[in-house]
Motif scaffolding. Structure first.
Motif, short mmCIF file in Angstrom:
data_model
loop_
_atom_site.label_atom_id
_atom_site.label_comp_id
_atom_site.label_asym_id
_atom_site.label_seq_id
_atom_site.Cartn_x
_atom_site.Cartn_y
_atom_site.Cartn_z
N TRP A 1 4.67 8.93 -9.63
CA TRP A 1 5.65 8.50 -8.29
C TRP A 1 5.93 6.90 -8.63
CZ3 TRP A 1 5.24 6.08 -3.31
CH2 TRP A 1 6.52 6.71 -3.09
N LEU A 2 4.55 6.79 -8.12
CA LEU A 2 4.16 4.99 -8.09
C LEU A 2 5.06 4.02 -8.98
CD1 LEU A 2 1.07 4.58 -6.66
CD2 LEU A 2 3.11 3.80 -4.80
N SER B 1 6.21 0.92 -1.45
CA SER B 1 5.51 2.23 -1.85
C SER B 1 4.79 2.99 -0.60
CB SER B 1 4.91 2.55 -2.88
OG SER B 1 5.60 2.57 -4.38
N ILE B 2 5.39 4.35 0.46
CA ILE B 2 4.99 4.65 1.75
C ILE B 2 4.63 5.79 1.81
CG2 ILE B 2 5.08 5.19 4.25
CD1 ILE B 2 7.47 2.41 4.21
N LEU C 1 4.23 -8.92 -6.03
CA LEU C 1 3.30 -7.70 -5.60
C LEU C 1 3.95 -6.32 -5.83
CD1 LEU C 1 0.60 -9.68 -4.66
CD2 LEU C 1 1.56 -9.30 -6.98
N HIS C 2 3.32 -5.04 -6.24
CA HIS C 2 3.83 -3.59 -5.55
C HIS C 2 3.24 -3.60 -4.56
CE1 HIS C 2 4.16 0.79 -6.64
NE2 HIS C 2 4.77 0.34 -5.66
N ILE D 1 4.92 14.83 -3.17
CA ILE D 1 4.87 14.53 -4.57
C ILE D 1 2.84 14.83 -5.17
CG2 ILE D 1 5.76 12.42 -4.86
CD1 ILE D 1 3.29 11.22 -4.80
N ALA D 2 2.11 15.16 -4.42
CA ALA D 2 0.56 15.68 -5.00
C ALA D 2 -0.35 16.44 -3.38
CB ALA D 2 -0.15 14.28 -5.05
#
Length: 263
Positions: free
Chosen positions: A230-231, A126-127, A24-25, A190-191
């Motif tokens: 990005w993810l 991803s953090i 899983l991501h 990124i956002a």
């Protein structure tokens, strides 16, 4: 149903078992400072995943249960978000995840002990760290990111760590300060979530901003899209995670070094 979880007695000292989730991501939202927008970010990631055809699992690790309160309000007519009160259950997380989920979104509590933090950062794909552009928040984030890079042995070259600015007014000195801070650390921003009532109204209704009328969210949805771009890149990477035994050895080694330093 919009959510599926059991209410049990909350535990504040629980280390959550995250073994058996390598397929899983794993998206971890964290910041040791309260009020920075962790739940806002986590719930918007979950609602956007759901709207785009996935069935995400939102893992609330905070005994205050803010993500689960959001999920309780979520209308049954909205795309399904599976929820887990991880802080209140002794069942291994892998046994509670919706089998249709491809993504796990962890909403972590503030001031998480280092040994608990390592439990997530070692295996996260991803953090995301939400930060508000204020001197206090930037100072807190500076110390925390330093811990991630040094104490937690997070390798910056893996590019698993990114920043989401929250409640921002772009033409302000505080936002420029935040950008300068991130540039000095070479960590991507990124956002940028603007200081908008859209987020307040959405979370009060158990939905994400992506589920508000399109004419209201033109600027906001672009930032959500940037996060998911990005993810998507993170999901495509192949990483080898340490085993549970290796992770415990790493944690014990870091604890031993800290004890020596204090001595």
């Amino acid at each position: 149903m919009a959510c599926c979880y059991k209410t049990q007695e909350a535990r504040h000292d629980k280390v959550i078992d995250i073994n058996g989730l390598d397929n899983l991501h794993k998206i971890v939202v964290l910041n040791p400072k309260g009020g920075c927008g962790k739940t806002t970010l986590a719930t918007n990631l979950a609602s956007t995943c759901a709207q785009r055809g996935s069935t995400p699992t939102l893992v609330d690790c905070d005994p205050q249960g803010f993500s689960m309160r959001w999920l309780e309000k979520r209308p049954a007519t909205r795309p399904v978000v599976h929820g887990i009160e991880a802080y209140a259950s002794d069942t291994p997380l892998a046994a509670q995840v919706n089998p249709e989920s491809s993504a796990l979104i962890f909403d972590l509590p503030a001031a998480l002990p280092n040994e608990h933090l390592q439990n997530y950062t070692y295996t996260a794909d991803s953090i995301l760290i939400p930060i508000m552009p204020s001197a206090v928040d930037v100072y807190s984030a500076t110390r925390f990111i330093g811990e991630l890079l040094l104490d937690q042995q997070l390798d910056r070259r893996e590019q698993r760590l990114t920043i989401v600015a929250n409640r921002v007014r772009r033409n302000t000195k505080s936002f420029q300060m935040l950008k300068s801070f991130l540039t000095s650390l070479d960590i991507p921003l990124i956002a940028v979530f603007r200081d908008s009532q859209n987020f307040v109204h959405a979370i009060a209704q158990g939905i994400g901003i992506c589920e508000l009328p399109a004419y209201r969210i033109k600027n906001d949805i672009q930032q959500i899209d940037a996060i998911f771009a990005w993810l998507g890149g993170q999901r495509s990477k192949v990483r080898i995670f340490p085993s549970s035994e290796q992770r415990q050895e790493m944690i014990a080694e870091i604890a031993f070094r800290r004890a020596q330093d204090r001595g």
